[in-house]
Design a protein around this motif. Structure first.
Motif, PDB file in Angstrom:
ATOM      1  N   ILE A 252       0.804  -1.221   0.000  1.00 10.13           N
ATOM      2  CA  ILE A 252       0.000   0.000   0.000  1.00 10.13           C
ATOM      3  C   ILE A 252       0.841   1.277   0.000  1.00 10.13           C
ATOM      4  O   ILE A 252       0.306   2.366  -0.176  1.00 10.13           O
ATOM      5  CB  ILE A 252      -0.959   0.028   1.206  1.00 10.13           C
ATOM      6  N   ALA A 253       2.163   1.145   0.173  1.00  9.23           N
ATOM      7  CA  ALA A 253       3.011   2.337   0.309  1.00  9.23           C
ATOM      8  C   ALA A 253       3.014   3.200  -0.943  1.00  9.23           C
ATOM      9  O   ALA A 253       3.015   4.430  -0.862  1.00  9.23           O
ATOM     10  CB  ALA A 253       4.437   1.922   0.663  1.00  9.23           C
ATOM     11  N   LYS A 254       3.012   2.574  -2.117  1.00  9.74           N
ATOM     12  CA  LYS A 254       3.080   3.348  -3.360  1.00  9.74           C
ATOM     13  C   LYS A 254       1.885   4.284  -3.485  1.00  9.74           C
ATOM     14  O   LYS A 254       2.029   5.430  -3.928  1.00  9.74           O
ATOM     15  CB  LYS A 254       3.117   2.392  -4.563  1.00  9.74           C
ATOM     16  N   ARG A 255       0.709   3.818  -3.091  1.00  4.26           N
ATOM     17  CA  ARG A 255      -0.485   4.661  -3.167  1.00  4.26           C
ATOM     18  C   ARG A 255      -0.323   5.909  -2.305  1.00  4.26           C
ATOM     19  O   ARG A 255      -0.763   6.998  -2.688  1.00  4.26           O
ATOM     20  CB  ARG A 255      -1.709   3.867  -2.706  1.00  4.26           C
ATOM     21  N   ILE A 256       0.316   5.744  -1.147  1.00  3.92           N
ATOM     22  CA  ILE A 256       0.539   6.887  -0.267  1.00  3.92           C
ATOM     23  C   ILE A 256       1.515   7.865  -0.912  1.00  3.92           C
ATOM     24  O   ILE A 256       1.307   9.079  -0.914  1.00  3.92           O
ATOM     25  CB  ILE A 256       1.063   6.410   1.098  1.00  3.92           C
ATOM     26  N   ALA A 257       2.592   7.341  -1.482  1.00  4.40           N
ATOM     27  CA  ALA A 257       3.608   8.197  -2.093  1.00  4.40           C
ATOM     28  C   ALA A 257       3.036   9.014  -3.247  1.00  4.40           C
ATOM     29  O   ALA A 257       3.418  10.169  -3.450  1.00  4.40           O
ATOM     30  CB  ALA A 257       4.781   7.349  -2.592  1.00  4.40           C
ATOM     31  N   LEU A 258       2.114   8.430  -3.995  1.00  2.00           N
ATOM     32  CA  LEU A 258       1.577   9.121  -5.159  1.00  2.00           C
ATOM     33  C   LEU A 258       0.659  10.290  -4.792  1.00  2.00           C
ATOM     34  O   LEU A 258       0.330  11.109  -5.640  1.00  2.00           O
ATOM     35  CB  LEU A 258       0.820   8.126  -6.055  1.00  2.00           C
ATOM     36  N   PHE A 259       0.244  10.388  -3.529  1.00  2.00           N
ATOM     37  CA  PHE A 259      -0.575  11.509  -3.091  1.00  2.00           C
ATOM     38  C   PHE A 259       0.247  12.767  -2.841  1.00  2.00           C
ATOM     39  O   PHE A 259      -0.287  13.865  -2.811  1.00  2.00           O
ATOM     40  CB  PHE A 259      -1.350  11.150  -1.812  1.00  2.00           C
ATOM     41  N   PHE A 260       1.554  12.619  -2.649  1.00  2.00           N
ATOM     42  CA  PHE A 260       2.407  13.750  -2.307  1.00  2.00           C
ATOM     43  C   PHE A 260       2.864  14.489  -3.563  1.00  2.00           C
ATOM     44  O   PHE A 260       3.122  13.871  -4.598  1.00  2.00           O
ATOM     45  CB  PHE A 260       3.651  13.283  -1.542  1.00  2.00           C
ATOM     46  N   SER A 261       3.036  15.812  -3.443  1.00  2.00           N
ATOM     47  CA  SER A 261       3.710  16.559  -4.502  1.00  2.00           C
ATOM     48  C   SER A 261       5.201  16.249  -4.437  1.00  2.00           C
ATOM     49  O   SER A 261       5.694  15.675  -3.460  1.00  2.00           O
ATOM     50  CB  SER A 261       3.496  18.061  -4.311  1.00  2.00           C
ATOM     51  N   VAL A 262       5.946  16.626  -5.478  1.00  2.00           N
ATOM     52  CA  VAL A 262       7.379  16.336  -5.534  1.00  2.00           C
ATOM     53  C   VAL A 262       8.116  16.957  -4.353  1.00  2.00           C
ATOM     54  O   VAL A 262       8.894  16.296  -3.663  1.00  2.00           O
ATOM     55  CB  VAL A 262       7.967  16.844  -6.874  1.00  2.00           C
ATOM     56  N   VAL A 263       7.874  18.237  -4.097  1.00  2.00           N
ATOM     57  CA  VAL A 263       8.582  18.923  -3.017  1.00  2.00           C
ATOM     58  C   VAL A 263       8.219  18.314  -1.666  1.00  2.00           C
ATOM     59  O   VAL A 263       9.098  18.056  -0.828  1.00  2.00           O
ATOM     60  CB  VAL A 263       8.266  20.433  -3.030  1.00  2.00           C
ATOM     61  N   LYS A 264       6.930  18.058  -1.432  1.00  2.00           N
ATOM     62  CA  LYS A 264       6.511  17.482  -0.161  1.00  2.00           C
ATOM     63  C   LYS A 264       7.084  16.080   0.026  1.00  2.00           C
ATOM     64  O   LYS A 264       7.447  15.690   1.144  1.00  2.00           O
ATOM     65  CB  LYS A 264       4.984  17.437  -0.084  1.00  2.00           C
ATOM     66  N   LEU A 265       7.173  15.324  -1.056  1.00  2.00           N
ATOM     67  CA  LEU A 265       7.721  13.976  -0.970  1.00  2.00           C
ATOM     68  C   LEU A 265       9.200  14.026  -0.584  1.00  2.00           C
ATOM     69  O   LEU A 265       9.672  13.245   0.249  1.00  2.00           O
ATOM     70  CB  LEU A 265       7.545  13.257  -2.309  1.00  2.00           C
ATOM     71  N   LYS A 266       9.938  14.953  -1.179  1.00  2.00           N
ATOM     72  CA  LYS A 266      11.350  15.107  -0.834  1.00  2.00           C
ATOM     73  C   LYS A 266      11.521  15.498   0.630  1.00  2.00           C
ATOM     74  O   LYS A 266      12.343  14.933   1.360  1.00  2.00           O
ATOM     75  CB  LYS A 266      12.004  16.171  -1.726  1.00  2.00           C
ATOM     76  N   LEU A 267      10.737  16.489   1.071  1.00  2.00           N
ATOM     77  CA  LEU A 267      10.859  16.963   2.454  1.00  2.00           C
ATOM     78  C   LEU A 267      10.426  15.882   3.446  1.00  2.00           C
ATOM     79  O   LEU A 267      11.028  15.737   4.518  1.00  2.00           O
ATOM     80  CB  LEU A 267      10.027  18.234   2.645  1.00  2.00           C
ATOM     81  N   PHE A 268       9.389  15.135   3.105  1.00  2.00           N
ATOM     82  CA  PHE A 268       8.941  14.052   3.969  1.00  2.00           C
ATOM     83  C   PHE A 268      10.023  12.989   4.099  1.00  2.00           C
ATOM     84  O   PHE A 268      10.324  12.507   5.201  1.00  2.00           O
ATOM     85  CB  PHE A 268       7.665  13.446   3.397  1.00  2.00           C
ATOM     86  N   PHE A 269      10.623  12.629   2.982  1.00  2.00           N
ATOM     87  CA  PHE A 269      11.704  11.644   2.985  1.00  2.00           C
ATOM     88  C   PHE A 269      12.852  12.106   3.868  1.00  2.00           C
ATOM     89  O   PHE A 269      13.344  11.376   4.735  1.00  2.00           O
ATOM     90  CB  PHE A 269      12.192  11.431   1.545  1.00  2.00           C
ATOM     91  N   ALA A 270      13.294  13.347   3.678  1.00  2.00           N
ATOM     92  CA  ALA A 270      14.427  13.878   4.424  1.00  2.00           C
ATOM     93  C   ALA A 270      14.110  13.993   5.914  1.00  2.00           C
ATOM     94  O   ALA A 270      14.922  13.623   6.767  1.00  2.00           O
ATOM     95  CB  ALA A 270      14.824  15.240   3.861  1.00  2.00           C
ATOM     96  N   ALA A 271      12.933  14.534   6.231  1.00  2.00           N
ATOM     97  CA  ALA A 271      12.555  14.706   7.631  1.00  2.00           C
ATOM     98  C   ALA A 271      12.464  13.366   8.343  1.00  2.00           C
ATOM     99  O   ALA A 271      12.862  13.239   9.508  1.00  2.00           O
ATOM    100  CB  ALA A 271      11.222  15.450   7.721  1.00  2.00           C
ATOM    101  N   TRP A 272      11.963  12.369   7.629  1.00  2.00           N
ATOM    102  CA  TRP A 272      11.807  11.068   8.266  1.00  2.00           C
ATOM    103  C   TRP A 272      13.150  10.440   8.615  1.00  2.00           C
ATOM    104  O   TRP A 272      13.352   9.961   9.745  1.00  2.00           O
ATOM    105  CB  TRP A 272      11.010  10.121   7.366  1.00  2.00           C
ATOM    106  N   ILE A 273      14.095  10.416   7.690  1.00  2.00           N
ATOM    107  CA  ILE A 273      15.362   9.765   7.995  1.00  2.00           C
ATOM    108  C   ILE A 273      16.158  10.566   9.023  1.00  2.00           C
ATOM    109  O   ILE A 273      16.897  10.000   9.824  1.00  2.00           O
ATOM    110  CB  ILE A 273      16.204   9.494   6.729  1.00  2.00           C
TER     111      ILE A 273
END
Length: 284
Positions: A252-273
């Motif tokens: 189900i992870a891919k469906r979640i990722a596709l809801f994010f904009s490019v910038v938000k996806l990058k920031l989410f990735f960085a903030a999480w790690i």
């Protein structure tokens, strides 16, 4: 049909446990851990170890037990995620828009496997302890991607494969090898490195994440002779519950990722790690 078959296989595996009723009471919570870890891992490209290593450290697992168990759980979650991202590629992007996905995944996977096994063959040990290595690695990479995202937020997204694809493949060969060594130490590493490099190069965030997920999945499977071999330190009781949970999260992870904009996806990735890096400093 496939789900029913998997449930039957899991039931047969669980039935072999001598203390199944007790395990259901004491270990079923690891299913939620597996789901959560796989969702974050496959939605960001970071390996599932970004969840599992801090959790296992907090539970006082030994370094070997934490690493081997994390590897095996990722065999479930990262594989499910890799299959869903690959399906997304074949059904939506097989062509110009994701032209680099296949070659990037292949070259980085091959050299990542070589790096992982070079670490084992030459007994390359991490220069510092597990929790400190993990923390420094996560915080540094997160800071890099946040800086780059803020710097380039207003720039137009590009797909530079045709102009720089050969160069990027050569760089990914090197990064895959180094990432494989780091993954042997931490059970994570190569996926994050691949994602960050491709994002910094201007590739689509979702292509970058999909590539990182596929490379991570292949790498953790390459480690199974170590994690299932004679010297295995994996906790199979945890795996019994966290593994299927990770498979669900990966689907189900891919469906979640596709809801994010490019910038938000990058920031989410960085903030999480970065968050997992800071948490690791306090729980160890």
């Amino acid at each position: 049909m496939t789900l029913c078959l998997l449930l039957l296989l899991w039931g047969a595996w669980a039935w072999q446990a001598d203390n199944l009723q007790q395990l259901l009471l004491s270990h079923s919570g690891f299913t939620l851990l597996g789901i959560t870890g796989a969702i974050f891992a496959n939605a960001t490209g970071a390996g599932g170890g970004v969840i599992f290593i801090p959790a296992f450290t907090a539970l006082s697992f030994s370094e070997g037990e934490a690493i081997h168990t994390s590897f095996l759980i990722q065999c479930f979650g990262m594989t499910a995620g890799a299959l869903t991202w690959a399906y997304h590629y074949f059904t939506h992007h097989k062509g110009h828009s994701w032209q680099g996905f296949a070659p990037f995944s292949i070259v980085a996977s091959i050299t990542s496997i070589l790096g992982l096994w070079a670490s084992e063959f030459f007994a390359l040990a991490a220069p510092i302890s597990l929790h400190l290595s993990f923390s420094i690695f996560s915080i540094t990479l997160g800071a890099i991607i946040i800086y780059n995202t803020r710097k380039s937020a207003l720039l137009t997204q590009k797909e530079p494969f045709q102009q720089h694809g050969v160069v990027d493949c050569m760089v990914l060969c090197f990064l895959g090898f180094v990432g494989g060594i780091i993954t042997a130490w931490l059970s994570v590493g190569v996926g994050e490195i691949i994602v960050i490099y491709l994002m910094l190069r201007g590739y689509c965030a979702k292509l970058s994440i999909a590539t990182g997920v596929v490379v991570s999945a292949i790498t953790v499977w390459a480690a199974t002779p170590l994690t299932l071999g004679e010297g295995s330190m994996a906790n199979f009781e945890v795996l019994l519950f966290a593994g299927p949970g990770a498979a669900i999260g990966g689907l189900i992870a891919k469906r979640i990722a596709l809801f994010f904009s490019v910038v938000k996806l990058k920031l989410f990735f960085a903030a999480w790690i970065m968050l997992t890096g800071f948490v690791m400093l306090f729980v160890a």
